[in-house]
Design a protein around this motif. Structure first.
Motif, PDB file in Angstrom:
ATOM      1  N   PRO A   2       0.828  -1.209   0.000  1.00 17.76           N
ATOM      2  CA  PRO A   2       0.000   0.000   0.000  1.00 17.76           C
ATOM      3  C   PRO A   2       0.862   1.258   0.000  1.00 17.76           C
ATOM      4  O   PRO A   2       1.971   1.275   0.539  1.00 17.76           O
ATOM      5  CB  PRO A   2      -0.796  -0.117   1.301  1.00 17.76           C
ATOM      6  CG  PRO A   2      -0.744  -1.559   1.665  1.00 17.76           C
ATOM      7  CD  PRO A   2       0.564  -2.061   1.161  1.00 17.76           C
ATOM      8  N   LEU A   3       0.369   2.316  -0.617  1.00 17.16           N
ATOM      9  CA  LEU A   3       1.072   3.580  -0.603  1.00 17.16           C
ATOM     10  C   LEU A   3       0.080   4.725  -0.539  1.00 17.16           C
ATOM     11  O   LEU A   3      -1.087   4.569  -0.900  1.00 17.16           O
ATOM     12  CB  LEU A   3       1.979   3.732  -1.829  1.00 17.16           C
ATOM     13  CG  LEU A   3       1.312   3.784  -3.203  1.00 17.16           C
ATOM     14  CD1 LEU A   3       2.099   4.702  -4.118  1.00 17.16           C
ATOM     15  CD2 LEU A   3       1.311   2.383  -3.823  1.00 17.16           C
ATOM     16  N   ASP A   4       0.552   5.873  -0.049  1.00 20.46           N
ATOM     17  CA  ASP A   4      -0.272   7.073   0.045  1.00 20.46           C
ATOM     18  C   ASP A   4       0.037   7.976  -1.143  1.00 20.46           C
ATOM     19  O   ASP A   4       1.195   8.362  -1.350  1.00 20.46           O
ATOM     20  CB  ASP A   4       0.007   7.821   1.351  1.00 20.46           C
ATOM     21  CG  ASP A   4      -0.372   7.000   2.574  1.00 20.46           C
ATOM     22  OD1 ASP A   4      -1.322   6.221   2.475  1.00 20.46           O
ATOM     23  OD2 ASP A   4       0.287   7.161   3.617  1.00 20.46           O
ATOM     24  N   GLY A  33      -7.253   9.930   3.391  1.00 20.63           N
ATOM     25  CA  GLY A  33      -6.506  10.390   4.564  1.00 20.63           C
ATOM     26  C   GLY A  33      -6.686  11.885   4.733  1.00 20.63           C
ATOM     27  O   GLY A  33      -7.797  12.364   4.943  1.00 20.63           O
ATOM     28  N   THR A  50      -5.165  13.151   0.072  1.00 19.57           N
ATOM     29  CA  THR A  50      -4.291  11.991   0.160  1.00 19.57           C
ATOM     30  C   THR A  50      -5.129  10.726   0.295  1.00 19.57           C
ATOM     31  O   THR A  50      -6.062  10.669   1.100  1.00 19.57           O
ATOM     32  CB  THR A  50      -3.333  12.110   1.364  1.00 19.57           C
ATOM     33  OG1 THR A  50      -2.508  13.269   1.171  1.00 19.57           O
ATOM     34  CG2 THR A  50      -2.442  10.883   1.482  1.00 19.57           C
ATOM     35  N   GLU A  52      -4.929   6.332   0.406  1.00 23.32           N
ATOM     36  CA  GLU A  52      -4.167   5.090   0.458  1.00 23.32           C
ATOM     37  C   GLU A  52      -4.672   4.172  -0.650  1.00 23.32           C
ATOM     38  O   GLU A  52      -5.860   3.852  -0.718  1.00 23.32           O
ATOM     39  CB  GLU A  52      -4.327   4.406   1.813  1.00 23.32           C
ATOM     40  CG  GLU A  52      -3.510   3.109   1.928  1.00 23.32           C
ATOM     41  CD  GLU A  52      -3.696   2.403   3.256  1.00 23.32           C
ATOM     42  OE1 GLU A  52      -3.973   1.182   3.227  1.00 23.32           O
ATOM     43  OE2 GLU A  52      -3.591   3.074   4.300  1.00 23.32           O
ATOM     44  N   ARG A  54      -3.629   0.579  -3.319  1.00 22.99           N
ATOM     45  CA  ARG A  54      -2.959  -0.724  -3.220  1.00 22.99           C
ATOM     46  C   ARG A  54      -1.549  -0.695  -3.776  1.00 22.99           C
ATOM     47  O   ARG A  54      -0.631  -1.289  -3.214  1.00 22.99           O
ATOM     48  CB  ARG A  54      -3.767  -1.795  -3.958  1.00 22.99           C
ATOM     49  CG  ARG A  54      -5.101  -2.145  -3.338  1.00 22.99           C
ATOM     50  CD  ARG A  54      -5.702  -3.358  -4.039  1.00 22.99           C
ATOM     51  NE  ARG A  54      -5.835  -3.153  -5.479  1.00 22.99           N
ATOM     52  CZ  ARG A  54      -6.877  -2.573  -6.051  1.00 22.99           C
ATOM     53  NH1 ARG A  54      -7.877  -2.100  -5.302  1.00 22.99           N
ATOM     54  NH2 ARG A  54      -6.942  -2.435  -7.372  1.00 22.99           N
ATOM     55  N   ASP A  79       3.244  10.050  -5.360  1.00 16.86           N
ATOM     56  CA  ASP A  79       3.475   9.233  -4.169  1.00 16.86           C
ATOM     57  C   ASP A  79       3.929  10.179  -3.062  1.00 16.86           C
ATOM     58  O   ASP A  79       4.954  10.865  -3.184  1.00 16.86           O
ATOM     59  CB  ASP A  79       4.552   8.184  -4.473  1.00 16.86           C
ATOM     60  CG  ASP A  79       4.849   7.263  -3.306  1.00 16.86           C
ATOM     61  OD1 ASP A  79       4.656   7.666  -2.145  1.00 16.86           O
ATOM     62  OD2 ASP A  79       5.306   6.131  -3.554  1.00 16.86           O
ATOM     63  N   ARG A 364       1.133  -2.132  13.019  1.00 14.37           N
ATOM     64  CA  ARG A 364       0.781  -0.720  12.991  1.00 14.37           C
ATOM     65  C   ARG A 364       0.601  -0.164  14.400  1.00 14.37           C
ATOM     66  O   ARG A 364       0.696   1.054  14.602  1.00 14.37           O
ATOM     67  CB  ARG A 364      -0.510  -0.526  12.194  1.00 14.37           C
ATOM     68  CG  ARG A 364      -0.369  -0.799  10.703  1.00 14.37           C
ATOM     69  CD  ARG A 364      -1.702  -0.755   9.999  1.00 14.37           C
ATOM     70  NE  ARG A 364      -2.593  -1.817  10.464  1.00 14.37           N
ATOM     71  CZ  ARG A 364      -3.816  -2.008   9.991  1.00 14.37           C
ATOM     72  NH1 ARG A 364      -4.298  -1.213   9.063  1.00 14.37           N
ATOM     73  NH2 ARG A 364      -4.568  -2.999  10.450  1.00 14.37           N
TER      74      ARG A 364
END
Length: 444
Positions: A2-4, A33, A50, A52, A54, A79, A364
């Motif tokens: 996952p990335l923001d 986010g 922002t 999140e 996949r 990113d 987390r």
């Protein structure tokens, strides 16, 4: 992974427009986010949203759909991690600026010569008149970085810079990344020993096991300053704090609880050894890689099978690096499961709870950022010559005592947490006789 991704959008300044954007993101299964309003105009509103996603492809697909919304303009999307890393995360600045000729004479020639001479006569004055006592070296060879493995020292630099950011923000400590380009234990140790006079402490980071254990042992023997491998001990401190919190939630004392450890790499071994020292009734462990480093027995850890760990442990801690290793059928009713491998845990907490676990969390919830800044600050304030098990346990108890509600550990962004950890470590150093007031720094 996952990335923001941050999307900068120009949206018509009319009711319902942001809702339309949010609906598209929801249709793509994105998780919103931060939403930041950059400009509020009469006709258009500029926002950075922002999300999140996949993977990069998922992010690009969402960008295409947002661009297709009537009246909406997608200015750019990036990113978020790369945005925050551009130009690096650190810089060196003077404590006070030099603005007059007199101040130049004070901090440089001729004044500096008198301070140098005083330190030459009495080296202990360096703690008062230089930055050495409040500066830590973050040393790595990049041989085991996060979940990325052996990516080398240069590629590990963003991690080291991130560690330094938290030292500054949470502990008022200057931290300098030191990239050591060797996998040879002797060369690594000699390199750090040679640069050690510049620093009040040595933070070891992202070094593969078992070499990390030998490197740490030798540096502790040769240097009279705090030395700690954060992957081993920082992670252990925060994980033991989480175990203490779970015990409190279950209404049980650690001394009557069996803790199971899956994975005996750097982090896993550190957790198992520290929870044994904390007084757990028993510590049983299994490593799917067969890697116990020959140290488990000495630390009070019983190495056994995975089935036996689940059969006997009241609390299971997993740091195996193997997503999905734990299946729901392994979980005993009422058992607490802390599956800490990132970014994908050994078992999803919801799946563990559905299987009957009394408590479940993933990585987390457990972040070693809560530990190492305060640990080193407390050690440096005491002028300590080392970081002991007693100091680490004092930090773990302080973290657990500050935990509220359903959390495993406190919020890492709470400044009071780091202050309390430092106080606990400082007190433990005094109690154990490892404090050296004449070596404590000024201005920390």
């Amino acid at each position: 992974m996952p990335l923001d991704v941050t999307y900068k959008l120009q949206v018509p300044h009319k009711p319902g427009q942001l809702q339309k954007v949010a609906a598209v993101i929801a249709d793509h299964k994105g998780l919103i986010g931060d939403i930041v309003t950059i400009h509020l105009g009469r006709e258009l509103t500029d926002r950075e949203i922002t999300v999140e996603v996949r993977d990069p492809q998922h992010g690009a697909e969402l960008a295409a759909s947002l661009s297709g919304l009537e009246g909406v303009r997608l200015v750019w999307h990036h990113d978020r991690a790369f945005l925050r890393h551009e130009g690096g995360k650190l810089r060196t600045e003077a404590v006070t600026p030099v603005r007059t000729p007199q101040e130049m004479r004070d901090v440089y020639t001729p004044g500096v010569a008198r301070v140098c001479s005083a330190i030459a006569e009495n080296p202990q004055l360096a703690a008062k008149f230089t930055s050495i006592g409040r500066t830590v070296a973050i040393c790595t060879n990049g041989s085991r970085v996060l979940g990325l493995g052996d990516i080398g020292p240069v590629a590990s630099m963003p991690v080291m810079e991130g560690k330094a950011v938290f030292y500054s923000q949470f502990a008022g400590i200057s931290a300098v990344p030191v990239l050591v380009d060797t996998k040879d234990v002797d060369e690594f140790v000699e390199t750090v020993v040679r640069i050690a006079p510049s620093f009040g402490g040595i933070h070891l980071e992202d070094i593969s096991a078992p070499e990390c254990f030998e490197i740490e042992r030798r540096l502790i023997e040769r240097l009279g300053v705090p030395v700690m491998h954060d992957d081993v001990h920082g992670t252990a401190v925060v994980s033991v704090a989480a175990v203490l919190t779970v015990c409190r939630a279950l209404g049980r004392d650690l001394g009557e609880v069996t803790v199971g450890q899956l994975g005996l790499g750097a982090a896993g071994y550190g957790i198992a050894a520290l929870v044994a020292e904390a007084g757990a009734a028993a510590v049983v462990a299994f490593d799917p890689n067969g890697d116990s480093h020959g140290r488990a027995g000495e630390a009070g850890i019983e190495v056994t099978t995975m089935d036996d760990v689940f059969a006997r442990a009241d609390i299971v801690v997993a740091t195996t690096g193997r997503p999905g290793l734990i299946t729901p059928s392994m979980v005993r009713p009422g058992q607490a499961i802390l599956a800490l491998t990132n970014p994908i845990a050994e078992i999803d907490p919801d799946a563990a709870l559905a299987a009957g676990a009394g408590f479940a969390a993933d990585g987390r919830s457990v972040n070693n950022v809560i530990g190492y800044p305060g640990i080193f600050r407390g050690a440096l304030l005491a002028g300590a010559d080392r970081i002991t098990s007693g100091m680490k346990l004092a930090a773990a108890r302080a973290i657990s005592e500050l935990t509220e509600g359903d959390d495993l550990v406190p919020d890492a962004l709470e400044a009071a947490v780091h202050t309390r950890v430092a106080e606990a470590v400082h007190a433990a150093a005094l109690e154990e006789g490892h404090a050296r007031p004449d070596q404590a720094p000024s201005g920390l």
